[in-house]
Each structure stands twice: as C-alpha cells, then as structure tokens.
Scaffold this motif. Structure first.
Motif, PDB file in Angstrom:
ATOM      1  N   ALA A  96       0.854  -1.204   0.000  1.00  0.00           N
ATOM      2  CA  ALA A  96       0.000   0.000   0.000  1.00  0.00           C
ATOM      3  C   ALA A  96       0.883   1.244   0.000  1.00  0.00           C
ATOM      4  N   ALA A  97       1.893   1.243   0.851  1.00  0.00           N
ATOM      5  CA  ALA A  97       2.788   2.401   0.940  1.00  0.00           C
ATOM      6  C   ALA A  97       3.536   2.602  -0.380  1.00  0.00           C
ATOM      7  N   TYR A  98       4.031   1.520  -0.949  1.00  0.00           N
ATOM      8  CA  TYR A  98       4.773   1.625  -2.213  1.00  0.00           C
ATOM      9  C   TYR A  98       3.897   2.190  -3.327  1.00  0.00           C
ATOM     10  N   LEU A  99       2.649   1.732  -3.376  1.00  0.00           N
ATOM     11  CA  LEU A  99       1.741   2.172  -4.445  1.00  0.00           C
ATOM     12  C   LEU A  99       1.113   3.535  -4.138  1.00  0.00           C
ATOM     13  N   GLY A 100       1.287   3.991  -2.905  1.00  0.00           N
ATOM     14  CA  GLY A 100       0.680   5.263  -2.518  1.00  0.00           C
ATOM     15  C   GLY A 100      -0.831   5.177  -2.382  1.00  0.00           C
ATOM     16  N   MET A 101      -1.334   3.959  -2.116  1.00  0.00           N
ATOM     17  CA  MET A 101      -2.776   3.762  -1.926  1.00  0.00           C
ATOM     18  C   MET A 101      -3.027   3.585  -0.427  1.00  0.00           C
ATOM     19  N   GLU A 102      -4.268   3.829  -0.005  1.00  0.00           N
ATOM     20  CA  GLU A 102      -4.546   3.784   1.428  1.00  0.00           C
ATOM     21  C   GLU A 102      -4.376   2.378   2.004  1.00  0.00           C
ATOM     22  N   GLU A 103      -4.938   1.381   1.307  1.00  0.00           N
ATOM     23  CA  GLU A 103      -4.852   0.017   1.814  1.00  0.00           C
ATOM     24  C   GLU A 103      -4.617  -0.955   0.657  1.00  0.00           C
ATOM     25  N   ALA A 104      -4.134  -2.134   1.009  1.00  0.00           N
ATOM     26  CA  ALA A 104      -3.881  -3.165  -0.003  1.00  0.00           C
ATOM     27  C   ALA A 104      -4.215  -4.525   0.575  1.00  0.00           C
ATOM     28  N   ILE A 105      -4.565  -5.447  -0.312  1.00  0.00           N
ATOM     29  CA  ILE A 105      -4.897  -6.797   0.113  1.00  0.00           C
ATOM     30  C   ILE A 105      -4.231  -7.776  -0.849  1.00  0.00           C
ATOM     31  N   PHE A 106      -3.673  -8.841  -0.275  1.00  0.00           N
ATOM     32  CA  PHE A 106      -3.008  -9.860  -1.084  1.00  0.00           C
ATOM     33  C   PHE A 106      -4.029 -10.861  -1.602  1.00  0.00           C
ATOM     34  N   PHE A 107      -3.961 -11.156  -2.894  1.00  0.00           N
ATOM     35  CA  PHE A 107      -4.845 -12.145  -3.531  1.00  0.00           C
ATOM     36  C   PHE A 107      -4.013 -13.267  -4.128  1.00  0.00           C
ATOM     37  N   PRO A 108      -4.584 -14.484  -4.156  1.00  0.00           N
ATOM     38  CA  PRO A 108      -3.843 -15.563  -4.822  1.00  0.00           C
ATOM     39  C   PRO A 108      -3.674 -15.330  -6.316  1.00  0.00           C
ATOM     40  N   SER A 109      -4.617 -14.595  -6.938  1.00  0.00           N
ATOM     41  CA  SER A 109      -4.480 -14.354  -8.379  1.00  0.00           C
ATOM     42  C   SER A 109      -5.050 -13.002  -8.771  1.00  0.00           C
ATOM     43  N   GLY A 110      -4.542 -12.490  -9.884  1.00  0.00           N
ATOM     44  CA  GLY A 110      -5.044 -11.242 -10.444  1.00  0.00           C
ATOM     45  C   GLY A 110      -6.432 -11.413 -11.038  1.00  0.00           C
ATOM     46  N   THR A 111      -6.710 -12.577 -11.595  1.00  0.00           N
ATOM     47  CA  THR A 111      -8.047 -12.845 -12.128  1.00  0.00           C
ATOM     48  C   THR A 111      -9.092 -12.586 -11.046  1.00  0.00           C
ATOM     49  N   MET A 112      -8.870 -13.157  -9.877  1.00  0.00           N
ATOM     50  CA  MET A 112      -9.804 -12.974  -8.772  1.00  0.00           C
ATOM     51  C   MET A 112      -9.847 -11.512  -8.330  1.00  0.00           C
ATOM     52  N   ALA A 113      -8.696 -10.904  -8.200  1.00  0.00           N
ATOM     53  CA  ALA A 113      -8.619  -9.523  -7.702  1.00  0.00           C
ATOM     54  C   ALA A 113      -9.361  -8.558  -8.624  1.00  0.00           C
ATOM     55  N   GLN A 114      -9.165  -8.702  -9.912  1.00  0.00           N
ATOM     56  CA  GLN A 114      -9.746  -7.724 -10.834  1.00  0.00           C
ATOM     57  C   GLN A 114     -11.253  -7.894 -11.009  1.00  0.00           C
ATOM     58  N   GLN A 115     -11.719  -9.135 -11.089  1.00  0.00           N
ATOM     59  CA  GLN A 115     -13.179  -9.333 -11.162  1.00  0.00           C
ATOM     60  C   GLN A 115     -13.846  -8.696  -9.948  1.00  0.00           C
ATOM     61  N   ILE A 116     -13.230  -8.898  -8.810  1.00  0.00           N
ATOM     62  CA  ILE A 116     -13.792  -8.363  -7.564  1.00  0.00           C
ATOM     63  C   ILE A 116     -13.776  -6.838  -7.575  1.00  0.00           C
ATOM     64  N   ALA A 117     -12.682  -6.254  -8.038  1.00  0.00           N
ATOM     65  CA  ALA A 117     -12.612  -4.785  -8.113  1.00  0.00           C
ATOM     66  C   ALA A 117     -13.751  -4.243  -8.973  1.00  0.00           C
ATOM     67  N   LEU A 118     -13.950  -4.848 -10.130  1.00  0.00           N
ATOM     68  CA  LEU A 118     -14.993  -4.345 -11.030  1.00  0.00           C
ATOM     69  C   LEU A 118     -16.380  -4.554 -10.421  1.00  0.00           C
ATOM     70  N   ARG A 119     -16.572  -5.699  -9.758  1.00  0.00           N
ATOM     71  CA  ARG A 119     -17.865  -5.945  -9.122  1.00  0.00           C
ATOM     72  C   ARG A 119     -18.178  -4.898  -8.059  1.00  0.00           C
TER      73      ARG A 119
END
Lengths: 364, 364
Positions: free
Chosen positions: B59-82
């Motif tokens: 989160a600090a590196y990206l300059g975003m408030e919070e971050a969460i670790f996901f096993p895959s980008g497929t899962m992370a991105q579908q969830i973001a869009l949802r």
C-alpha cells in the motif's frame, strides 16, 4: 478479543498441547520441501507433472474417475454445486443449516451463482434419510458433510449413507460429499475412502485438516464434471500459475499422516473420556467418531478461561487456545487430534485433568 | 503441440536464454524460504504478521490507502470491477478488446457477476482519450492495462493518463488499473508507482511477471473498497488459510528485482534492435516501453520454428520456447526480459542474430 489472545498465548506457551499437529509456521513448508528436488518444474496454470501426478493419485485413492486440485475447498464446493445446478437446471441445493457454504463463505454461493439452499435437519443434529425423503422442493443436489463439523463431527451410519445415495440416484438428485475431514472418519466406518466415495457423484476433500498440509483441496468426479470444474476454476481465478507449494506439502503430509487416522480416532476417544469425567463438562458426540469433537462447558466463557489459564500454568498441559460462548452460562471449544497428542506424557495428562476436574467441582 | 514441445525443449537446452528469469521450478521457492525463519507463523485466513506487513508495504509503495493480497489477479480484478458496479449500480465496465478479463478468464466476469463489457479501441492499438470521451453508454468503471500486454506492451503517454483520469473523476466513472506489469513501465514514465496510482481508484499489480515471484497479486484502494474486497475474497474461496508461500517468495523477489526494472527496460530496447535488423522481422512496439515486446515474423510458424531450432543448435542462444500463428504466412512471439539477458555474452548474442539474419534473408 484481548482475553482470547491471552488464552491463545498461554496455550502456545504450554509444554504439551493435546490438540493439533503443532505450530502452523514456515517450517511446515520447509520440512516438506527439503525432500523435493529443486529442479522439479512448477505446474503451469493447472498443467505439468507435479499437479497431474497428484491429481491422478488422489483420484485413484478416492476411487473417482478424475480429480482436480483447488487452492481452497470454498472454491471447489461452490463450483461443484454450480455444475450440478447447471446440469439439472434447478438452482436449489440441500444441505445442513451449519454447512460451510451457509455460515463461513459470506454467501458466495448465493451472491456468485444465485443458488438457493434448502436447509435440512435442525442445527444440532445430522441429516437423516427421513429429512431427505421429506424434501418438498425440486433440488439439483444434496450436500452431505462427513463428519458434520459444527456439531462436533457427528456421522450417519453407513447404511444411512447407502439409503440416501440410493434415493438420490432414483430421483435424479446429485449427491455431493463435503469430505473436508473424510480421511478422519474412515477408521470409524471401517471402510476405504472408495467405499464412501462411490455413494457420491462428486467429492471434495481438504488437505490441511487431519492431513495438516499448508492449504488446498481436491475435487473429484466424472470426466465431464472435472472438465467443467477446470473451466470454473479459471473463472474464479483459482487456476494459479503455480500451485506446487501447496501440492508438494500436502502430498508430503498425506504420506506421513494418512496411516495415522486410526490413532487420532483412538486418541480422540481417550481424550473425550478425560473430559467427560469432569463435572460440568461433556463432549459432543459423547464418544467421538473421528479425530474431532466439541467440548461443552457449563460455565460462562470468561470463568472457564480463567480456570484454563490457571491449569496451563500449573500443569504445562494446553487443551485449547480458543473458547466460544454458547450463552451467558455455557461455552464450548473444538478439539482436533493430531500428532501432538501422542507426545503428551499420560501421567501429566492425568494430573492435568485431575486439576481441571477439581476446579470444575469447586465452582459448581 | 508436438512441434511446440520440440521448440520449448530445444529452447530449454540452449546454453543462454535471452528472456525470463530462468526456470520456474521448486528452487525458486526454496531460495526465497532459505532466508526465512522457520518459526515465522503462518497467516491465518488473511490475518497475521506475514500478510499484514506485506499488504502495508505494498500500500505504501503504491501510494494507496490500503492493499490486500490475492492468490491471483483474475480474482482480484473481477472483484474490483464488481465492487465498482455495486457502488454505482451500473453493471457495465469499459476495457480493451484484448483485456485479460475478456480473453483469458473463461468469461468469469460475465458468468459470475453478469457484468457486461464495453470494448474500447481496436484490438491492435491502445485506448486513447478520445475512445473514453466517445463512450455512449453508462459505465461504472474503466479498466486501463499498463502496458497493454497482448499488443506487445504498448503505453499511452502520462498526459493521456492524466486526461482520462480527470474525465473519469468528472463523470463519476471509477478508474481501475490493470497493473500486472506496473513495475515494468515505471522506467519509461520516469515516475514512481505512486504518481501513476494516484490517477486510479483501484490498482492491481502482479507479483510473478517482472518480479518473478511464485504467484499472487495485490489489490489496492480506499478502506471501504478494501473492506468489500476482503468479503469478496472469502466468497471466491481466495481467503486461504495460508498464503505465506506466495507472500514470502514474492516479497523476496520484489526486494531483488524492483530496482532492476530500468535495466530490463534498457535490455528490451537493445534486444528489439537486434530483431529489427533482421529481414522479415519487426517488433511491436518498434521501440519497447517496458521489459516486454512482441516479435512479428513474415514467415509461416512452422518455417520460422525450423529456423529457430537450427539457430539454437548452432549458436547455443535461445530466443523463445513458443511461437504463435498470426496467419498462414505470419507468426509472432512475446518477449519478456528478466535476469537471464545480462548473462548472455554480447559476442555470442551478436553471432546468433547474424545467423538468424542470414537465414531470414535466404528465405525471403
């Protein structure tokens, strides 16, 4: 929360813990990898020797045609139910009110698939044949969890399983096994995994409960079912580029612990006897049918925690790291037997329960 | 398939490979774990020091408030869009026709969420401001992939990103970054990750592309967005009991390779020049803007594979293990620069391309 941390910390600091396989730490993975050649190639998005060999091994063990490795049982089971719903075009499935899908998955089945559950049996008992015969609605699939974890790991007898299976086959209802703890119930049934699995159309097993792997699950079924599962695994983002860290560890611990399930079962019955001798304490089931059971205590959670903290400090024996409230005057905790139990000296264990028993008598 | 295996096998057997970080094998994980204390406790279903520390660091590196670790980008991105669709109650999102969600995820976004895509730009070019201005439909979210992988890793300029971001903010459209290769484009932009990420509402980065970790992804955004992501991660079965095998490895390779992105970028431009000097071969983009590019060849796939096999055997230099057909008379492959390039002796590389160039001339 602060109290629970204290109990957990105290539990971890005891000399002997009666439950589990030991700390879940990085060494668990390191130990498994130590025996693995570094040149072994990673699986790649579900392909490759490391994943295919393990899937074939598990399919053979379960007596199912094919098997697929999943990062989690949550993903595997939702997908299994979705496939059966799509096949029958009925978007209702039956399961126990305390099914993992109903209480631990943030309603993923409903939110991702719009599949509605039909809840069978009351919360405090297992699903029996009559519950299945009495289902009034069309359902695509019935999920049976063996053992029913949230009520202490209770089991139907094998004849009931056979009767339910026969009824489902006669009525076009798919039967899915939530076998998160399937390995753990085989000593009670006195059967092979295959003899259980052949009653079901699809089977999920977990690799980090009694087996004590790092994470991961197997879903097994016929080739069409598995082909569909592969597609859904990709849709879920479960088709990771590399699943080998789990597969290698799970396979290694499987080889170490599959043959110990009978011992864990025996140990669970022995430990349950210790508990049941204490005033105000009883186990569910009263005689365990797997490596697990629940311990119910007729005391408020805080009061029982104070007794345990005192007991841990005085005896060096740790019983649990976490207690849950049932009501203002009752609490419970889950017990799962693993490698740790056999390391506890019997004399020390007896003294620890003498201590607990006397404290329980004193507060009744 | 048999042909491709032959090329892949021949590639693996060359003395020097110009692409990648080396074999994806178990040693990759062993190396990372060697520096880790075995007593370090596993994360537990998303909690614990190992996962929380890494999430905070990212989160600090990206300059975003919070971050969460996901096993895959497929899962992370579908969830973001949802999440963005739920928030705006508009179940349409805009992205490139060759977006990962459109072509590599078995329509997970549509099948799991009933979210419909609006495709922007043609397949062979990136999304420009005008494409965004011309969207006629209500959309909840615009996804930009930096770099656009399937067309060789092309990029809009920073001013375009700023203009698109401003437009989206003014029109209530959420802007999501598919930053699977975000680390890899920072040298081209000459910015920090933060300067890119602040233009977006949510950010995904992958940890096994340029970083070369084992698997895993980070999703970052504001606290409400991350709180929702945690719930959806559970719904997907992505909230594994233990994600530490990935986290530890990803963190270790991040520390080794984050500072090498500038070198990979320079190496990619150098290697592209070698290719572009060969008759009938050109790179897309002609001058790379990251560590990756595509190589297009004016020959049928089979014919070019024969030339490569001959070249690998004669020079000991491996260029690629896999070629894809564009048409009966054209083919292409993807190049990603990693640690291997710097190990290739420049003289041997020059001779290898002399060999390739002469063969290409001979067949034109």
């Amino acid at each position: 929360m602060a109290d629970e941390m204290t109990l957990l910390d105290a539990f971890k600091q005891t000399k002997f813990q009666v439950v589990g396989h030991g700390p879940r730490n990085v060494q668990v993975l390191k130990d498994a990898l130590a025996d693995t050649d570094g040149d072994l190639e990673s699986d790649m998005y579900g392909k490759g020797k490391v994943i295919e060999d393990f899937q074939n091994k598990m399919a053979a063990y379960l007596g199912m045609e094919e098997a697929i490795f999943f990062p989690s049982g949550t993903m595997a089971q939702q997908i299994a139910l979705r496939i059966w719903c799509d096949q029958t075009e009925i978007y209702k499935v039956a399961y126990h009110p305390l099914c993992h899908l109903e209480i631990h998955e943030q309603d993923g089945l409903k939110r991702l698939h719009n599949i509605q559950p039909v809840l069978l049996a009351e919360e405090d008992r297992i699903i029996e044949l009559e519950d299945v015969l009495n289902v009034q609605e069309d359902i695509s699939c019935l999920l049976l969890e063996l053992p029913q974890r949230e009520i202490g790991g209770q089991l139907p007898d094998y004849a009931t399983l056979e009767a339910i299976s026969q009824h489902c086959r006669e009525h076009g209802i798919k039967l899915h096994l939530d076998g998160a703890r399937l390995f753990e119930v085989l000593p009670y049934y006195g059967t092979t995994a295959e003899e259980i699995c052949r009653l079901f159309d699809s089977v999920y097993v977990s690799l980090y409960k009694g087996i004590g792997g790092v994470a991961g699950a197997i879903l097994a079924g016929n080739p069409d079912f598995i082909a569909e599962s592969v597609i859904w695994k990709r849709r879920y983002g479960g088709d990771l580029i590399s699943l080998y860290p789990y597969i290698i560890a799970d396979d290694w611990y499987l080889s170490k612990r599959l043959d110990k399930m009978g011992q864990y079962y025996k140990d669970a019955r022995e430990l349950a006897e210790y508990y049941n001798r204490c005033s105000g304490i009883s186990t569910v089931p009263s005689v365990p049918v797997s490596n697990m059971f629940h311990v119910q205590v007729e005391l408020p959670k805080d009061e029982f925690e104070r007794i345990l903290l005192e007991m841990y400090e005085n005896t060096g024996i740790g019983l649990t790291g976490s207690i849950r409230e049932i009501s203002d005057v009752r609490c419970y905790f889950e017990v799962s037997i693993g490698d740790q139990y056999e390391k506890v000296p019997k004399e020390a264990l007896g003294k620890a329960f003498d201590f607990l028993g006397s404290r329980m008598l004193a507060v009744q």
